[in-house]
Write a protein that holds these residues in place. Structure first.
Motif, PDB file in Angstrom:
ATOM      1  N   ARG A   1      37.687  97.610  47.435  1.00  0.00           N
ATOM      2  CA  ARG A   1      37.140  97.511  48.790  1.00  0.00           C
ATOM      3  C   ARG A   1      38.246  97.134  49.787  1.00  0.00           C
ATOM      4  O   ARG A   1      38.282  97.608  50.931  1.00  0.00           O
ATOM      5  CB  ARG A   1      36.000  96.490  48.830  1.00  0.00           C
ATOM      6  CG  ARG A   1      34.743  96.985  48.126  1.00  0.00           C
ATOM      7  CD  ARG A   1      33.643  95.936  48.204  1.00  0.00           C
ATOM      8  NE  ARG A   1      32.444  96.406  47.541  1.00  0.00           N
ATOM      9  CZ  ARG A   1      31.513  97.154  48.119  1.00  0.00           C
ATOM     10  NH1 ARG A   1      31.662  97.511  49.384  1.00  0.00           N
ATOM     11  NH2 ARG A   1      30.443  97.564  47.457  1.00  0.00           N
TER      12      ARG A   1
ATOM     13  N   LEU B   1      22.775  92.512  54.739  1.00  0.00           N
ATOM     14  CA  LEU B   1      24.025  92.964  54.155  1.00  0.00           C
ATOM     15  C   LEU B   1      25.155  92.047  54.564  1.00  0.00           C
ATOM     16  O   LEU B   1      25.328  91.709  55.723  1.00  0.00           O
ATOM     17  CB  LEU B   1      24.330  94.395  54.601  1.00  0.00           C
ATOM     18  CG  LEU B   1      23.369  95.477  54.084  1.00  0.00           C
ATOM     19  CD1 LEU B   1      23.742  96.831  54.662  1.00  0.00           C
ATOM     20  CD2 LEU B   1      23.380  95.527  52.572  1.00  0.00           C
TER      21      LEU B   1
ATOM     22  N   GLY C   1      29.039  92.454  54.023  1.00  0.00           N
ATOM     23  CA  GLY C   1      29.875  93.527  53.532  1.00  0.00           C
ATOM     24  C   GLY C   1      28.959  94.701  53.233  1.00  0.00           C
ATOM     25  O   GLY C   1      28.217  95.166  54.084  1.00  0.00           O
ATOM     26  N   SER C   2      28.952  95.170  52.011  1.00  0.00           N
ATOM     27  CA  SER C   2      28.034  96.241  51.613  1.00  0.00           C
ATOM     28  C   SER C   2      26.979  95.756  50.632  1.00  0.00           C
ATOM     29  O   SER C   2      26.226  96.552  50.083  1.00  0.00           O
ATOM     30  CB  SER C   2      28.830  97.374  50.968  1.00  0.00           C
ATOM     31  OG  SER C   2      29.508  96.911  49.807  1.00  0.00           O
TER      32      SER C   2
END
Length: 677
Positions: free
Chosen positions: A504, A599, A601-602
């Protein structure tokens, strides 16, 4: 039969009447011959005096006492006893002491003569009795006669005394069996002497009830006495109120298949009554049994025989009080019973001998004669046990390690509680030696039990230790395996977490560079005046937006500055809410619902629980791993938007929990003060 015996007796001066037990030897002489002599029947008016004796333990003194009671002017017992020391000349000496004139005739009955042989051939008294009878036969002393009765199986014992067997051969009379006519007379005629009647049906019942028994006459005698004692006295009203006539025996005893069974039942009744009468004295429940076991024995041929004992011996052997023994003995020798003798009610001295009235009692009384567990067989077995203990005591005297086994010791200790020293003399004595053996065996058994107990405790303790050690080892092994699995899982999760974080971060850096490139290209497009270059730059911008790789020859990407990548959340964060007052509960639950799925981040936030804790401090978000602490900024910002007090402070606990398997990656805890919601 009586006349034949009298004739032989008068001729030889001495007669041996023998036959089976219960054949009527004593009855023939005592109830037939002696009364016949005393009545002077066919004796030419001669004056006959008679006496009876049994050998017992003191045969000469018993004989002297019997002769001293022949008439009032008889010599003293001591004089007669001295005369008996003269051997074969004793008959002449006795005749001089007893006879007052030539018309005096004396007849002595030696009943149960077989008792003499129990003393052995070395007994001086037994030899003197044999010498007296031999001399009486050889000298034919005027006025003195003797007749003895004994069982036929003892004829061979007469050879123990020199010259006595020859005399017995000349003077023996084998008592023939009584036929039915003799039995009828024996049953019916004595009753007529007392004004009574024995009817024929009753007589036949008596004969039939004893026909197959060895002890026919004693059983008939007991049956007659049993029925006679239950008759009302002559002239008294019967149950119907009418005066009865002469006493009459007309019906046999009911409820019994035989006279032997009747005798056994009557003996049971006497025993039960005697036991009940002494029941108030502790430990007397088996006195009757002990007395009859002392009065019976088994000879070398396995036959049950009588074993006369003095009253003092019975007291010592049974271990009971004298008064208790007297009650039992008197109950069995009562006139209407006659199971023991001397018969009657007169008080016995301690030195008087007590004997079973007839061996028919030994053979017919079930309690005494039962072959499996009767009193007689019990006593016989106890004698064997005692003799085996004497053998063991002999071994112990030689070797103190020769002891009884623990089980045998326990059994013999219980067994000896019903025995005493007087009883042991019957089987060879040695009471002190056996006691010493049993005590030593008991001490050894107790020592062995203590050693075994210690060994058992040690064995059990060692077993427990082994079990505990095995359990601990298994638990440790299980914990080690689980720890290994947990470490491996945590390690794999950590590695996956780090790989995802790196990916990431790399993606974010690449995105940032692309944005910087696009921004630079736009700036170049805006600044350029070259119309040929502008389309190319716009193409590069379009390629960058679609993800195509721009030509490196056109754009010096290395010249574009690359900012440092920001940490991102690698796995779904789990947020545990801790509130400090009950009034915050609803607000805390609503906060959890709002944060659930947001959320960071993801990754979506998970809110497993909200709970109340005692807490005083600041509003803070706690993280437990360094990587989680670095990636917590976005989560703190989202929480700050939900709290009254703004963004919570970050509390880093990674120093304590970095390597803990209790905390998964992405674990966060929100601790709230009362004013936070």
């Amino acid at each position: 039969m009586v006349d034949a015996v009298v004739e032989r007796l008068v001729k030889d001066h001495f007669l041996v009447v023998h036959g089976d037990s219960g054949s009527g030897k004593s009855s023939l002489i005592a109830a037939g011959v002696l009364p016949n002599l005393e009545q002077g029947v066919a004796r030419g008016g001669a004056r006959w005096r008679t006496c009876s004796t049994t050998p017992g333990q003191d045969p000469l003194w018993n004989l002297a006492r019997a002769m001293a009671g022949i008439h009032a002017s008889a010599p003293k017992v001591s004089e007669l006893r001295s005369a008996l020391n003269f051997g074969r000349d004793a008959a002449v000496a006795l005749a001089k002491l007893l006879r007052r004139d030539t018309d005096d005739h004396f007849c002595i009955l030696f009943d149960q003569f077989e008792e003499l042989f129990a003393r052995g051939q070395d007994s001086s008294e037994a030899k003197l009795v044999a010498e007296l009878l031999i001399g009486l036969h050889e000298s034919r002393v005027a006025g003195l006669y003797a007749v003895l009765t004994m069982r036929s199986e003892f004829l061979g014992a007469c050879a123990r005394f020199r010259g006595f067997a020859e005399v017995v051969n000349e003077c023996q009379y084998l008592l023939p069996a009584m036929d039915d006519a003799d039995l009828v007379r024996a049953i019916q005629e004595p009753m007529t002497l007392y004004g009574g009647v024995v009817e024929q049906d009753f007589t036949e019942h008596m004969i039939a009830g004893s026909a197959s028994a060895q002890d026919q006459l004693p059983l008939i005698q007991h049956g007659l006495m049993h029925m006679y004692c239950r008759l009302p006295p002559a002239g008294e009203p019967s149950s119907g109120g009418k005066p009865t006539g002469p006493r009459k025996l007309s019906s046999g005893p009911g409820g019994c298949a035989s006279l032997g069974e009747l005798l056994s039942r009557d003996a049971d009744d006497v025993a039960d009554a005697a036991t009940k009468s002494i029941a108030h004295v502790p430990g007397t429940s088996r006195v009757v049994e002990d007395i009859f076991r002392a009065l019976t024995d088994v000879n070398a041929d396995g036959q049950a025989i009588r074993r006369p004992q003095t009253l003092a011996q019975l007291v010592a052997t049974t271990g009971a009080e004298e008064s208790v023994v007297r009650v039992v003995v008197d109950a069995f020798r009562a006139e209407s019973v006659s199971f023991l003798r001397p018969y009657g009610r007169g008080q016995l001295s301690l030195e008087q001998r007590v004997d079973i009235g007839h061996e028919a009692l030994i053979r017919c009384w079930r309690r005494l004669a039962e072959p499996i567990d009767g009193w007689l067989i019990r006593e016989f077995k106890n004698g064997l046990v005692w003799r085996s203990l004497l053998v063991q005591a002999d071994s112990f005297d030689k070797n103190e390690s020769s002891l009884l086994s623990p089980q045998a010791t326990e059994e013999r200790e219980k067994w000896l509680k019903r025995r005493n020293q007087a009883w042991s003399e019957r089987y060879g004595g040695g009471w002190a030696r056996v006691q010493k053996l049993v005590e030593a065996s008991a001490q050894r058994a107790a020592q062995d039990r203590r050693v075994q107990l210690d060994l058992d405790v040690k064995t059990q303790t060692a077993k427990v230790y082994r079990i505990v050690a095995l359990a601990v080892s298994l638990l440790a092994l299980g914990a080690l395996i689980l720890a290994g699995y947990a470490w491996r899982a945590r390690r794999e999760e950590q590695q996956a977490y780090e790989r995802e974080l790196e990916a990431r971060s790399a993606a974010a850096a690449e995105q940032k560079r692309t944005e910087q490139l696009v921004s630079g290209l736009r700036q170049l497009t805006a600044d350029t005046t070259d119309n040929d270059l502008r389309p190319k730059l716009e193409g590069l911008i379009a390629s960058s937006k679609t993800g195509s790789t721009p030509p490196s020859s056109l754009v010096p990407v290395s010249d574009v500055p690359s900012p440092s990548p920001a940490p991102v959340i690698a796995t779904a964060p789990r947020l545990y809410i801790h509130y400090s007052v009950p009034t915050q509960r609803e607000a805390a639950l609503q906060l959890g619902q709002r944060m659930q799925g947001k959320l960071v981040g993801s990754a979506p936030v998970e809110v497993p629980a909200a709970r109340m804790v005692k807490y005083q401090g600041r509003n803070e978000l706690r993280c437990f791993r360094k990587i989680d602490c670095k990636a917590s900024a976005e989560l703190r910002q989202q929480l700050g938007a939900q709290l009254k007090t703004g963004v919570p402070a970050l509390a880093d606990y990674s120093a304590s929990y970095e390597n803990s398997t209790a905390m998964r990656p992405g674990h966060y805890e929100l601790w709230l003060t009362p004013d936070a919601l």
